[in-house]
Design a protein around this motif. Sequence first.
Motif, mmCIF file in Angstrom:
data_model
loop_
_atom_site.group_PDB
_atom_site.id
_atom_site.type_symbol
_atom_site.label_atom_id
_atom_site.label_comp_id
_atom_site.label_asym_id
_atom_site.label_seq_id
_atom_site.Cartn_x
_atom_site.Cartn_y
_atom_site.Cartn_z
ATOM 1 N N MET A 1 0.830 -1.195 0.000
ATOM 2 C CA MET A 1 0.000 0.000 0.000
ATOM 3 C C MET A 1 0.873 1.257 0.000
ATOM 4 N N LYS A 2 0.497 2.233 -0.812
ATOM 5 C CA LYS A 2 1.239 3.489 -0.854
ATOM 6 C C LYS A 2 0.886 4.352 0.362
ATOM 7 N N THR A 3 1.801 5.212 0.735
ATOM 8 C CA THR A 3 1.574 6.126 1.845
ATOM 9 C C THR A 3 0.996 7.436 1.316
ATOM 10 N N ILE A 4 -0.131 7.834 1.878
ATOM 11 C CA ILE A 4 -0.815 9.055 1.481
ATOM 12 C C ILE A 4 -0.238 10.226 2.268
ATOM 13 N N GLY A 5 0.190 11.256 1.554
ATOM 14 C CA GLY A 5 0.642 12.473 2.211
ATOM 15 C C GLY A 5 -0.504 13.456 2.327
ATOM 16 N N MET A 6 -0.643 14.094 3.473
ATOM 17 C CA MET A 6 -1.714 15.050 3.700
ATOM 18 C C MET A 6 -1.165 16.380 4.197
ATOM 19 N N LEU A 7 -1.552 17.458 3.537
ATOM 20 C CA LEU A 7 -1.359 18.801 4.083
ATOM 21 C C LEU A 7 -2.693 19.200 4.695
ATOM 22 N N GLY A 8 -2.787 19.173 6.002
ATOM 23 C CA GLY A 8 -4.056 19.388 6.675
ATOM 24 C C GLY A 8 -4.060 20.620 7.560
ATOM 25 N N GLY A 9 -5.153 20.741 8.327
ATOM 26 C CA GLY A 9 -5.292 21.841 9.255
ATOM 27 C C GLY A 9 -5.950 23.081 8.672
ATOM 28 N N MET A 10 -6.502 22.964 7.460
ATOM 29 C CA MET A 10 -7.053 24.154 6.773
ATOM 30 C C MET A 10 -8.522 23.934 6.377
ATOM 31 N N SER A 11 -9.406 23.823 7.341
ATOM 32 C CA SER A 11 -9.209 23.814 8.774
ATOM 33 C C SER A 11 -9.129 22.372 9.280
ATOM 34 N N TRP A 12 -8.789 22.235 10.570
ATOM 35 C CA TRP A 12 -8.695 20.883 11.113
ATOM 36 C C TRP A 12 -10.063 20.228 11.147
ATOM 37 N N GLU A 13 -11.137 21.032 11.153
ATOM 38 C CA GLU A 13 -12.488 20.463 11.162
ATOM 39 C C GLU A 13 -12.707 19.561 9.948
ATOM 40 N N SER A 14 -12.260 19.997 8.781
ATOM 41 C CA SER A 14 -12.438 19.173 7.587
ATOM 42 C C SER A 14 -11.337 18.126 7.453
ATOM 43 N N THR A 15 -10.170 18.383 8.034
ATOM 44 C CA THR A 15 -9.095 17.385 8.002
ATOM 45 C C THR A 15 -9.520 16.121 8.745
ATOM 46 N N VAL A 16 -10.319 16.302 9.791
ATOM 47 C CA VAL A 16 -10.883 15.144 10.492
ATOM 48 C C VAL A 16 -11.703 14.293 9.529
ATOM 49 N N SER A 17 -12.494 14.956 8.680
ATOM 50 C CA SER A 17 -13.315 14.224 7.707
ATOM 51 C C SER A 17 -12.438 13.460 6.727
ATOM 52 N N TYR A 18 -11.350 14.085 6.289
ATOM 53 C CA TYR A 18 -10.397 13.406 5.405
ATOM 54 C C TYR A 18 -9.839 12.158 6.070
ATOM 55 N N TYR A 19 -9.338 12.306 7.280
ATOM 56 C CA TYR A 19 -8.684 11.190 7.973
ATOM 57 C C TYR A 19 -9.653 10.025 8.146
ATOM 58 N N LYS A 20 -10.877 10.358 8.521
ATOM 59 C CA LYS A 20 -11.904 9.334 8.712
ATOM 60 C C LYS A 20 -12.234 8.651 7.388
ATOM 61 N N ALA A 21 -12.422 9.442 6.327
ATOM 62 C CA ALA A 21 -12.782 8.876 5.022
ATOM 63 C C ALA A 21 -11.677 7.986 4.468
ATOM 64 N N LEU A 22 -10.439 8.393 4.616
ATOM 65 C CA LEU A 22 -9.314 7.598 4.105
ATOM 66 C C LEU A 22 -9.217 6.258 4.818
ATOM 67 N N ASN A 23 -9.326 6.273 6.137
ATOM 68 C CA ASN A 23 -9.204 5.025 6.886
ATOM 69 C C ASN A 23 -10.404 4.116 6.687
ATOM 70 N N GLU A 24 -11.595 4.683 6.653
ATOM 71 C CA GLU A 24 -12.786 3.867 6.419
ATOM 72 C C GLU A 24 -12.764 3.273 5.015
ATOM 73 N N ASP A 44 -1.028 25.580 11.299
ATOM 74 C CA ASP A 44 -1.816 26.488 12.122
ATOM 75 C C ASP A 44 -2.638 27.352 11.175
ATOM 76 N N PHE A 45 -3.939 27.105 11.113
ATOM 77 C CA PHE A 45 -4.773 27.769 10.115
ATOM 78 C C PHE A 45 -4.874 29.278 10.335
ATOM 79 N N GLU A 46 -4.737 29.735 11.563
ATOM 80 C CA GLU A 46 -4.776 31.175 11.825
ATOM 81 C C GLU A 46 -3.747 31.904 10.960
#
Length: 231
Positions: A1-24, A44-46
């Motif tokens: 399996m390939k390793t997925i690179g993620m640039l997240g935190g923009m915002s972390w609210e949606s990054t949570v959705s990404y992480y969940k969707a990828l693992n599921e 840091d999204f600020e």
Amino acid sequence: MKTIGMLGGMSWESTVSYYKALNEGVKRSLGGLHSAKICMYSVDFEEIEKLQHQAKWEEAATILSKAAESVEAGGADFLLICTNTMHKIAPEIERAISIPILHIADATASHLQNDNITCVGLLGTQFTMEQGFYKDRLSDHYGIEVLIPESGERKVIHEVIYSELCLGKILEKSREKYLDIITQLHERGAQAIILGCTEIALLVQQQHTFIPLYDTTQIHAQEAIKLAISK
């Protein structure tokens, strides 16, 4: 399996959705105790948000390019920029790394074409709706006509994203405003609507309207899963 690179935190609210969707998605595809191999850098999204609204895109590109270099050094085989808006600086990030970027607009366009959608409405930040980096890619590369809301409506969409959704606030009155805008785009000829900000799907889901919605977070994650588990 390939390793997925993620640039997240923009915002972390949606990054949570990404992480969940990828693992599921990986678990659903491979079964057992499988989960996605991920290397993530969460900013840091600020800091990024201020640069966006000051139109300091070069400075933002420097920050995200360095973050992408760290993700590559961590072993990622390809990169997801986990936000629609910051694909504005995807070319700069791409030049800083040697691994490919899975572009969110390309992933979305592929799904639209598979469904024979030729005219679509686009919701997102004002940057995404008004500038050419996203909608021109859809029209120029894929022949998809893109409609955007009227000026006042664009301001409403933008404000809700930054003052509510990025802070985890889900308000019914804002959902009603979004649904009204979606209906107006449909009446203007849009066959479907792109939820072109990764937070919008926190507010509006398919159950809220008969008009087809294309959730870019889920679409991006689906294409990443296909690439990650491919031989």
